[in-house]
Design a protein around this motif. Structure first.
Motif, PDB file in Angstrom:
ATOM      1  N   HIS A  60     -15.142   4.179  -4.665  1.00  0.00           N
ATOM      2  CA  HIS A  60     -13.631   4.180  -4.928  1.00  0.00           C
ATOM      3  C   HIS A  60     -13.107   3.412  -6.130  1.00  0.00           C
ATOM      4  O   HIS A  60     -12.487   3.960  -6.950  1.00  0.00           O
ATOM      5  CB  HIS A  60     -12.966   3.450  -3.721  1.00  0.00           C
TER       6      HIS A  60
ATOM      7  N   ASP B 195      -7.826  -1.518   5.641  1.00  0.00           N
ATOM      8  CA  ASP B 195      -7.952  -0.051   6.503  1.00  0.00           C
ATOM      9  C   ASP B 195      -8.127   0.907   5.504  1.00  0.00           C
ATOM     10  O   ASP B 195      -8.762   1.801   6.076  1.00  0.00           O
ATOM     11  CB  ASP B 195      -6.548   0.035   7.096  1.00  0.00           C
ATOM     12  N   ASP B 196      -7.586   0.879   4.172  1.00  0.00           N
ATOM     13  CA  ASP B 196      -7.955   1.804   3.429  1.00  0.00           C
ATOM     14  C   ASP B 196      -7.797   1.119   2.015  1.00  0.00           C
ATOM     15  O   ASP B 196      -7.561  -0.023   1.926  1.00  0.00           O
ATOM     16  CB  ASP B 196      -6.906   2.942   3.350  1.00  0.00           C
ATOM     17  N   TYR B 197      -8.207   1.590   0.994  1.00  0.00           N
ATOM     18  CA  TYR B 197      -8.162   1.226  -0.595  1.00  0.00           C
ATOM     19  C   TYR B 197      -7.258   1.553  -1.577  1.00  0.00           C
ATOM     20  O   TYR B 197      -7.357   1.450  -2.593  1.00  0.00           O
ATOM     21  CB  TYR B 197      -9.802   1.314  -1.074  1.00  0.00           C
ATOM     22  N   SER B 198      -6.245   2.080  -0.968  1.00  0.00           N
ATOM     23  CA  SER B 198      -5.213   2.739  -1.770  1.00  0.00           C
ATOM     24  C   SER B 198      -4.466   1.692  -2.500  1.00  0.00           C
ATOM     25  O   SER B 198      -3.996   1.899  -3.934  1.00  0.00           O
ATOM     26  CB  SER B 198      -3.905   3.319  -1.045  1.00  0.00           C
TER      27      SER B 198
ATOM     28  N   ARG C 275       0.771  -1.088   0.059  1.00  0.00           N
ATOM     29  CA  ARG C 275       0.139   0.023  -0.003  1.00  0.00           C
ATOM     30  C   ARG C 275       0.841   1.402   0.026  1.00  0.00           C
ATOM     31  O   ARG C 275       0.483   2.243  -0.650  1.00  0.00           O
ATOM     32  CB  ARG C 275      -0.836   0.017   1.316  1.00  0.00           C
TER      33      ARG C 275
END
Length: 333
Positions: free
Chosen positions: A132, A104-107, A34
């Motif tokens: 997203h 935790d996030d979609y990066s 990530r």
């Protein structure tokens, strides 16, 4: 011009690690991947692939995402979804399976990693993930949950109608004391199946009893506990509609544990028609939800969307009531 070495320096890793991250290698931990992909995105870096890959811009990976794999997704539902998708996806593609709640996030969800994404959506909480994916211009097909976005390819079954038909069948067999074991809280499927149950009672002028509506969690254990609660009531129900088959099997076992019988003492109806349903004792009357067919159709649609721009559409697959041996006919008594 930004190079892999520049990214490696900023990320404090080797250029080999950067290369592996760009190629979606399983050898790199997710947080490192990530971090690298965030830097890549910020610098608008375009990998210098060979001419073919530069033209094709393909990762040869299709993502199959669930709302959650570990929480509220029954093994049969999970298996049928993967079986359906995998039967269509050719060896040209890798199938990447993950729960949204793992992130935790979609990066790391971007076009470099995924040629297309199939989402088996179970909750409104998935909307952030959906937005997203759309923003990243990744072809997307959403299964199982109705999406109010006409630009998305959306494939689902009419669960409310299936539940209504199941409860109407119980009413036709003479049952009026009909309970509901609900699905997981917050899941759209739980809501739709409850709405079908309530609609059938209202349409047939049957009093809705709050104590007959017990919370479940889509697993066998919660079905067992919920049936135990119902059997403790001063006036137990004569029939129970369970929001999935796993809970129905748990519910039947709770009946047997008290020395009672299905369907003579309590009738039970499930939802999904998992493989085990027709081999239970008694064989389970249930609503067949075509999870595998929905997944097959979703896989076909994502392959089409990857190869060419596909307009949004909504496709409904019909549910079917599978009548077996777990319901007693009270009209003949």
């Amino acid at each position: 011009m930004v190079t892999i070495k520049d990214i490696a320096k900023l990320a404090n890793v080797s250029h080999t690690t950067v290369s592996r991250a760009l190629n979606n290698s399983p050898l790199i931990k997710e947080p490192t991947k990530r971090k690298i992909l965030e830097i890549v995105s910020q610098l608008n870096y375009t990998p210098n692939y060979n001419a073919k890959n530069l033209v094709m811009q393909k990762s040869h990976t299709i993502g199959l995402f669930f709302t959650s794999i570990s929480n509220g997704t029954s093994p049969s539902f999970f298996a049928d979804t993967i079986k359906g998708v995998n039967s269509v996806i050719s060896q040209e593609y890798n199938l990447f399976v993950r729960g949204i709640d793992d992130y935790d996030d979609y990066s790391s969800i971007n076009k470099m990693r995924f040629d297309g994404i199939i989402l088996m959506s179970q909750s409104d909480r998935d909307n952030t993930f959906i937005y997203h994916v759309i923003q990243k211009n990744i072809p997307l097909v959403v299964l199982n949950r109705e999406i109010n976005n006409r630009s998305i390819i959306n494939i689902l079954s009419n669960e409310q109608e299936g539940s209504r038909l199941a409860v109407e069948y119980l009413i036709k067999k003479g049952h009026t004391d009909i309970a509901l074991i609900e699905g997981k809280k917050g899941f759209k499927s739980s809501q739709k199946r409850k709405e079908g149950y309530l609609a059938a009672l209202i349409e047939n002028s049957i009093t809705i009893q709050m104590e007959y509506q017990v919370q479940g969690n889509y697993d066998i254990q919660s079905g067992y506990r919920a049936m135990d609660t119902l059997l403790e009531l001063e006036c137990p129900p004569s029939a129970v509609f369970c929001s999935n088959d796993d809970m129905a099997i748990g519910a039947m076992n709770a009946v047997f544990a008290r020395g009672l019988n299905v369907p003579d003492d309590v009738s039970v109806v499930g939802f999904d028609d998992i493989g085990f349903a027709q081999y239970s004792t008694p064989k389970l009357t249930t609503v067949k939800r075509p999870v595998e067919n929905i997944s097959i159709e979703g896989a076909k649609k994502i392959l089409s969307a990857i190869s060419s721009n596909q307009p949004g559409e909504r496709i409904f697959e019909n549910t079917t009531l599978m009548i077996r041996d777990s319901v007693k006919d009270l009209t003949t008594i």
